[in-house]
Design an enzyme around this catalytic site. Structure first.
Site, mmCIF file in Angstrom:
data_model
loop_
_atom_site.group_PDB
_atom_site.id
_atom_site.type_symbol
_atom_site.label_atom_id
_atom_site.label_comp_id
_atom_site.label_asym_id
_atom_site.label_seq_id
_atom_site.Cartn_x
_atom_site.Cartn_y
_atom_site.Cartn_z
ATOM 1 N N ASP A 284 43.010 36.277 47.143
ATOM 2 C CA ASP A 284 42.317 36.984 46.067
ATOM 3 C C ASP A 284 40.953 36.369 45.779
ATOM 4 O O ASP A 284 40.795 35.148 45.757
ATOM 5 C CB ASP A 284 43.200 36.886 44.815
ATOM 6 C CG ASP A 284 42.613 37.606 43.629
ATOM 7 O OD1 ASP A 284 42.493 38.828 43.691
ATOM 8 O OD2 ASP A 284 42.254 36.933 42.645
ATOM 9 N N GLU A 326 40.185 39.367 50.220
ATOM 10 C CA GLU A 326 39.792 40.323 49.183
ATOM 11 C C GLU A 326 38.399 39.901 48.735
ATOM 12 O O GLU A 326 38.220 39.061 47.861
ATOM 13 C CB GLU A 326 40.766 40.313 48.005
ATOM 14 C CG GLU A 326 40.541 41.502 47.072
ATOM 15 C CD GLU A 326 39.849 41.171 45.753
ATOM 16 O OE1 GLU A 326 39.361 42.102 45.100
ATOM 17 O OE2 GLU A 326 39.774 39.990 45.376
HETATM 18 C C1 GLC Z 1 36.965 41.604 42.114
HETATM 19 C C2 GLC Z 1 35.911 42.498 42.689
HETATM 20 C C3 GLC Z 1 35.147 43.276 41.679
HETATM 21 C C4 GLC Z 1 36.058 43.800 40.622
HETATM 22 C C5 GLC Z 1 36.789 42.659 39.985
HETATM 23 C C6 GLC Z 1 37.706 43.114 38.895
HETATM 24 O O1 GLC Z 1 36.476 40.349 41.999
HETATM 25 O O2 GLC Z 1 35.025 41.754 43.468
HETATM 26 O O3 GLC Z 1 34.517 44.355 42.271
HETATM 27 O O4 GLC Z 1 35.326 44.498 39.671
HETATM 28 O O5 GLC Z 1 37.560 41.991 40.922
HETATM 29 O O6 GLC Z 1 38.532 44.152 39.288
HETATM 30 C C1 GLC Z 2 40.859 40.321 42.241
HETATM 31 C C2 GLC Z 2 41.932 41.237 41.734
HETATM 32 C C3 GLC Z 2 41.590 41.678 40.349
HETATM 33 C C4 GLC Z 2 41.443 40.481 39.464
HETATM 34 C C5 GLC Z 2 40.485 39.484 40.067
HETATM 35 C C6 GLC Z 2 40.599 38.167 39.386
HETATM 36 O O1 GLC Z 2 39.675 40.958 42.404
HETATM 37 O O2 GLC Z 2 42.087 42.309 42.607
HETATM 38 O O3 GLC Z 2 42.552 42.556 39.849
HETATM 39 O O4 GLC Z 2 40.989 40.869 38.214
HETATM 40 O O5 GLC Z 2 40.737 39.224 41.409
HETATM 41 O O6 GLC Z 2 41.775 37.511 39.796
#
Ligand code: GLC
Ligand code: GLC
Length: 651
Positions: A284, A326
């Site tokens: 993540d 991710e």
């Molecule tokens: C992730 C993504 C970003 C998104 C965030 C919260 O870090 O990079 O695009 O807005 O999570 O969902």
């Molecule tokens: C990733 C997850 C998002 C979360 C963020 C912080 O982007 O997909 O849901 O808010 O990381 O952990």
């Protein structure tokens, strides 16, 4: 590669290993460690070589790997060996994924395990179970604020339930994906608690500062992830009288990877879940792993070195396990998560294809594939042994993060175009069928993001509310066309919970104080299984979507040309409403499938001439393998109805 320094260090480390480790049979581990040690040592040295305790930390790293290996079951080790032999196994078109929250799909992990028939019915064989680890009640960011990396949240079950799920899935050859939330912990994690209690060892696990000096320096160049609900990147902690780095929410404390102990702990966590039967780790927020004053603290070189190190260590111990990056970042950056300057992926084997996702939505809004085609052309080629995760929706917002140069090149102004897209998907644009919500509007940067379920964004919610059968048909066609593209593009398609049943926005989060300020909850619905039975009832929306997707999945699996070996060619059709690409099977290049989709609300023509000029011998009759019928052809044009797609093959 043979290298004296690292080799003699390896020997010294092996001599120093704890006796209980030395006594084990570690043959396979030693072979792999020997092969990877030069890389592991070099990376660890680059990151931590300046520290006086470097050697001790290096020993700790090897011990963690060895312990991970010792705890690997013979069954999983056999799987490692099989996957090493067939090391391109995950590039096959056989894999189709789905992401879900346990409690959005089932009552708990056991109930989820007992519902695997649903996946088999649809043809899904890779399940991303979203965070299930212990996390605070309320302040948990949907589970992405972990309080204990080795304990399952008792609201969904326990470790035995997870092992049961893993084994149920393995028996059915379904892959299990779990999250490793590497970038931060919850402030209730024991490390954070010890840091709060004043333990300097654990304060060094985080970024903590007594004054604003350093935080202010960081803030100069750091963007904000949640500007509305969680502005700034630091949070004042009363107990310690310190500023803590919290890039996401104020309760998510960023881990300090300049401390090797943090890395070693997280390696231990990765191996722990690998040994509990997880096939693929979704790492993540990897773009954020390394923080450097004067930068935006994303995609830093050292973040990549950390991931390479993680991969090399995991390969020595559990080589069958894959990583998903991710990293929702610009196309030129995302590609680096496969590993830079390499031929074959050496960081993460799989990465979210957020660019493709956002571009598809652009084409939906504009009814035009210009930016989509352009954006895909600028998407750099992947490395070997690397693949995309192609998706339409996930549990997060949609950001329109495509390249401004591409936006300009097709004749739009980046800022106003993004504004149009948000307005369109939030139903604020004349004639828009969408029912999305704006997410974290940032007027300063012009950054635009939206939330909403696939069905609601595609117009199904509005159409159903208005009981408009024509609009319902259109929404269904849109949803299917979009899926036809993620199934055929190359990579692993990742469906999202509820999308195969057309689940609409779920507004119940607005009644929950812990969720109301985060409208991503609008697209994190729960399946009502009684309602889901309608998928078996001919003519219902659920039935039309589910059966079509099931069919698409089955056909995808039968087409070798849909495997992912950089075997895709984008074609210029001269018709900007169409996206068109050719997929060919590496081993028999004549085995080709032409994919074409019409984003426009009126019928469009694909001139056969275009295919001929490309040297494609489509003289033999064509068949659309999805419907099993000949495409509609009038003289020299193949016709596509509004939102129609074809998967064309020669008969
Ligand atoms: C992730 C993504 C970003 C998104 C965030 C919260 O870090 O990079 O695009 O807005 O999570 O969902
Ligand atoms: C990733 C997850 C998002 C979360 C963020 C912080 O982007 O997909 O849901 O808010 O990381 O952990």
């Amino acid at each position: 590669m043979y290298e004296q320094v690292s080799h003699s260090l390896l020997n010294a480390i092996l001599d120093d290993l704890k006796p209980e480790i030395r006594r084990q049979d570690l043959r396979h581990f030693y072979t792999r460690l020997g092969a990877n040690f030069y890389a592991i040592y070099s990376l660890f040295f680059r990151l931590y070589g300046h520290r006086p305790d470097f050697k001790r930390q290096m020993l700790g790293l090897v011990e963690t790997m060895a312990e991970g290996y010792i705890n690997r079951s013979p069954e999983l080790e056999a799987l490692d060996i099989a996957r090493e032999k067939d090391h391109n196994w995950f590039l096959s078109q056989q894999w189709v994924g789905m992401a879900l929250y346990t409690n959005g799909f089932a009552r708990n992990l056991r109930d989820l395990a007992d519902k695997t028939e649903y996946f088999q019915e649809l043809g899904v064989n890779m399940i991303h179970v979203m965070p299930i680890l212990k996390c605070p009640i309320g302040k948990s960011d949907g589970g992405y604020a972990v309080s204990d990396f080795r304990q399952i949240d008792d609201r969904v079950g326990d470790l035995a339930d997870l092992q049961y799920l893993a084994s149920e899935l393995r028996q059915r050859q379904i892959l299990l994906v779990l999250d490793i939330v590497m970038n931060h912990t919850s402030d209730e994690h024991s490390w954070a608690q010890k840091a709060i209690a004043g333990d300097p060892v654990y304060q060094d696990y985080y970024y903590m500062y007594e004054s604003r000096d350093i935080p202010d320096l960081f803030e100069r160049s750091m963007p904000e992830v949640f500007p509305e609900s969680s502005p700034g990147n630091f949070t004042w902690n009363e107990q310690t009288q310190r500023w803590v780095m919290t890039v996401f929410h104020d309760y998510q404390w960023d881990l300090n990877y300049s401390n090797p102990e943090v890395f070693i702990e997280m390696l231990g966590v990765v191996l722990f879940w690998a040994n509990n039967g997880v096939d693929i780790m979704r790492l993540d927020a990897v773009a954020f792993l390394w923080k450097e004053i004067g930068t935006d603290c994303q995609n830093e070189r050292n973040a990549h070195l950390l991931l390479q190190l993680m991969k090399d260590c995991c390969q020595a111990t559990a080589p069958g396990v894959l990583f998903i990056a991710e990293a929702i970042v610009a196309p030129v950056e995302v590609i680096k998560y496969f590993g830079e300057d390499a031929i074959s992926a050496k960081e993460c084997e799989i990465a979210y294809n957020a660019t493709f996702m956002a571009l598809l939505w652009d084409a939906v809004a504009t009814q035009n594939a210009r930016l989509l085609t352009r954006g895909l052309r600028s998407l750099p080629n992947k490395l070997d042994r690397a693949t995309w995760l192609n998706y339409l929706r996930c549990h997060d917002d949609i950001g329109f993060g495509f390249d401004d140069q591409d936006v300009l090149a097709v004749g739009y102004q980046p800022r106003s175009h993004r504004r149009f897209l948000t307005d369109f998907f939030c139903g604020e644009f004349e004639g828009s069928p969408s029912r999305g919500l704006p997410f974290m509007r940032n007027e300063v940067t012009g950054d635009a993001r939206i939330c909403g379920s696939l069905a609601s964004l595609a117009g199904l919610e509005k159409a159903m509310q208005e009981e408009n059968p024509v609009a319902i048909n259109i929404a269904i066609s849109r949803i299917l066309m979009l899926h036809s593209l993620i199934f055929s593009f190359g990579g692993i398609p990742l469906l999202y919970n509820g999308d195969a049943l057309g689940l609409l926005n779920d507004y119940s989060y607005q009644q929950d104080p812990a969720k109301v300020s985060d409208n991503r909850w609008v697209h994190r619905p729960s399946i009502d299984w009684q309602h889901a039975e309608r998928r078996h009832q001919s003519g219902t929306v659920e039935n039309r979507l589910f059966t079509a997707l099931r069919r698409m999945i089955a056909i995808r699996k039968s087409l070798d040309a849909f495997a992912d070996f950089n075997n895709r060619e984008l074609l210029d059709t001269g018709n900007e409403h169409l996206l068109c690409f050719l997929r060919s099977y590496q081993q028999r290049p004549s085995e080709q499938v032409l994919v074409v989709a019409n984003f426009h609300s009126t019928p469009q023509a694909l001139p056969v001439d275009v295919l001929r000029r490309r040297g494609l011998d489509f003289t033999a009759p064509l068949i659309d393998v999805f419907t099993g019928r000949r495409p509609h052809q009038i003289e020299e044009n193949i016709l596509l109805q509004s939102y129609q797609f074809y998967w064309l093959k020669q008969v």
